[in-house]
Design an enzyme around this catalytic site. Structure first.
Site, short mmCIF file in Angstrom:
data_model
loop_
_atom_site.label_atom_id
_atom_site.label_comp_id
_atom_site.label_asym_id
_atom_site.label_seq_id
_atom_site.Cartn_x
_atom_site.Cartn_y
_atom_site.Cartn_z
N GLY A 121 -19.89 13.38 26.70
CA GLY A 121 -19.10 12.14 26.59
C GLY A 121 -17.73 12.49 26.03
O GLY A 121 -17.28 13.63 26.14
N ARG A 122 -17.09 11.52 25.40
CA ARG A 122 -15.74 11.75 24.85
C ARG A 122 -15.70 12.93 23.90
O ARG A 122 -14.85 13.80 23.99
CB ARG A 122 -15.28 10.53 24.06
CG ARG A 122 -14.87 9.35 24.88
CD ARG A 122 -14.36 8.27 23.93
NE ARG A 122 -14.37 7.00 24.59
CZ ARG A 122 -15.44 6.24 24.70
NH1 ARG A 122 -16.58 6.57 24.14
NH2 ARG A 122 -15.38 5.10 25.36
N ILE A 123 -16.65 12.95 22.94
CA ILE A 123 -16.59 13.99 21.91
C ILE A 123 -17.00 15.34 22.50
O ILE A 123 -16.35 16.35 22.27
CB ILE A 123 -17.47 13.59 20.70
CG1 ILE A 123 -16.87 12.34 20.03
CG2 ILE A 123 -17.56 14.74 19.70
CD1 ILE A 123 -17.72 11.74 18.92
N SER A 137 -24.04 14.85 15.72
CA SER A 137 -24.31 13.56 16.39
C SER A 137 -25.13 12.65 15.49
O SER A 137 -24.57 11.90 14.68
CB SER A 137 -24.98 13.81 17.74
OG SER A 137 -26.23 14.47 17.58
N ARG A 138 -26.44 12.72 15.60
CA ARG A 138 -27.33 11.98 14.70
C ARG A 138 -28.49 12.91 14.33
O ARG A 138 -29.01 13.64 15.19
CB ARG A 138 -27.87 10.73 15.37
CG ARG A 138 -26.88 9.57 15.45
CD ARG A 138 -26.55 8.98 14.08
NE ARG A 138 -25.63 7.85 14.13
CZ ARG A 138 -24.31 7.94 14.00
NH1 ARG A 138 -23.73 9.11 13.80
NH2 ARG A 138 -23.55 6.86 14.04
N GLU A 188 -31.26 10.53 6.30
CA GLU A 188 -30.11 10.52 5.38
C GLU A 188 -30.28 9.45 4.30
O GLU A 188 -30.79 8.38 4.61
CB GLU A 188 -28.83 10.25 6.18
CG GLU A 188 -28.46 11.43 7.04
CD GLU A 188 -27.18 11.22 7.85
OE1 GLU A 188 -26.39 10.33 7.50
OE2 GLU A 188 -26.99 11.95 8.81
N HIS A 216 -22.49 14.45 6.56
CA HIS A 216 -22.09 13.47 7.58
C HIS A 216 -20.60 13.12 7.43
O HIS A 216 -20.25 11.95 7.24
CB HIS A 216 -22.96 12.21 7.50
CG HIS A 216 -22.97 11.43 8.79
ND1 HIS A 216 -24.02 10.63 9.17
CD2 HIS A 216 -22.04 11.31 9.77
CE1 HIS A 216 -23.74 10.05 10.33
NE2 HIS A 216 -22.53 10.45 10.72
C1 DGY Z 1 -19.95 7.58 13.92
O1 DGY Z 1 -18.89 6.94 14.01
O2 DGY Z 1 -20.93 7.30 14.59
C2 DGY Z 1 -19.98 8.71 12.94
O3 DGY Z 1 -21.23 9.28 12.85
C3 DGY Z 1 -19.54 8.28 11.56
O4 DGY Z 1 -18.22 8.18 11.52
#
Ligand code: DGY
Length: 323
Positions: free
Chosen positions: A153-155, A234-235, A264, A282
């Site tokens: 994706g974008r990132i 990411s997560r 978390e 994070h």
């Molecule tokens: C997001 O924006 O989802 C990041 O994990 C926190 O900035």
């Protein structure tokens, strides 16, 4: 109209909202408790929520006037979109504005892990440095290696671009939806197995959902090179943390750089004891620029929704059919 912000965010966004609405901020610098959230949304027309706030049926039931839940994050796994639609509440996120910051950080984490920068710093501060040594703290090169991007994706794309143009890396990628994305980077779409087997560096840039929970677990680690470096910005739940700890302990992979965690703010105790993993709290999007951008975008989404317009970053367009 009342806007409830669940924790202080940069002023740029807050001021935009204050010019138009009655803004109430939960002024404690920690995640709001469930009770504080429920109290705050009671008479609110909008909530600016954080990724630590669960927006679900229970919260929405307590908010009869709510029109929008504007998440101050690009990720929105904390928001139950179906519940929002059922309650006639728009949900939005803040994509784009944090992309460069998260991409820079992801590259920094790869480099820091490969070149053992945190370990080197600690080594020196502990008084262990006795002079240059031919075998001292050897790491791995980053340039010209193969980077596997999971989630283009974008990132993911911004990371690939930096790695390709700045470091001459070969880019391979896997994405569940897009297969024709990255021609200008000579990026090659590959199946997941190929990505896991061929990558020197693996970066995770997917959103969290039922398909991506534990996307990287025991089987996946077994397929990786023993020299591989895994990066997760990411997560947390995308990686099975116990399997990661096993893989690092058993040298199934060489190292990892982790910014997000399964539970978390708790961090797996085993990871805390390991040298071949860099652990950050994070903070991939934690730059003044990104956070200002997120605050402004969240504010714009609220302003649009409360003005009867469609917010740019609407996540549940079905909600418009309900009106
Ligand atoms: C997001 O924006 O989802 C990041 O994990 C926190 O900035």
């Amino acid at each position: 109209m009342k806007v409830f912000i669940t924790r202080p965010i940069p002023k740029k966004g807050t001021e935009m909202l204050r010019e138009r609405f009655d803004v109430v901020i939960n002024d404690r610098d920690r995640p709001a408790t469930r009770e504080e959230l429920i109290e705050g949304v009671k008479d609110a027309d909008a909530i600016v929520s954080l990724l630590t706030d669960r927006v679900d049926d229970e919260l929405l039931d307590a908010a009869p006037k709510l029109k929008i839940a504007a998440n101050y994050a690009v990720g929105f796994d904390n928001i139950d979109l179906e519940a929002c639609t059922r309650h006639n509440v728009m949900a939005t996120n803040t994509p784009g504005v944090l992309t460069p910051s998260v991409a820079d950080f992801s590259i920094a984490l790869m480099l820091a892990t490969a070149r053992r920068i945190v370990e080197s710093d600690r080594f020196l501060r502990e008084g262990k440095y006795r002079g240059w040594g031919p075998m001292l703290l050897l790491g791995k090169d980053f340039c010209n290696k193969t980077l596997g991007i999971i989630g283009m994706g974008r990132i993911g794309y911004a990371v690939a671009e930096r790695a390709r143009k700045g470091f001459g890396m070969r880019i391979i990628y896997h994405d569940m939806s897009k297969k024709d994305y990255a021609d200008e980077l000579d990026a090659e779409f590959v199946d997941m197995d190929t990505l896991l087997r061929e990558s020197d560096y693996i970066g995770l840039f997917v959103s969290l959902n039922e398909k991506t929970r534990h996307l990287i677990s025991r089987e996946e680690f077994k397929k990786m090179k023993s020299t591989a470096i895994l990066i997760n910005t990411s997560r947390g739940p995308v990686v099975d943390e116990e399997a990661l700890a096993d893989a690092l302990e058993n040298n199934e992979i060489w190292a990892a750089g982790i910014d997000v965690y399964e539970n978390e703010p708790a961090v797996n105790e085993r990871l805390l004891g390991m040298k071949n993993v860099i652990l950050t709290p994070h903070v991939a999007s934690a730059t003044e620029e990104a956070r200002d951008g997120m605050a402004v975008l969240a504010a714009k989404n609220v302003i649009a929704a409360l003005s009867g317009e469609k917010p740019d970053n609407l996540l549940n367009p079905d909600v418009l059919n309900e009106n």
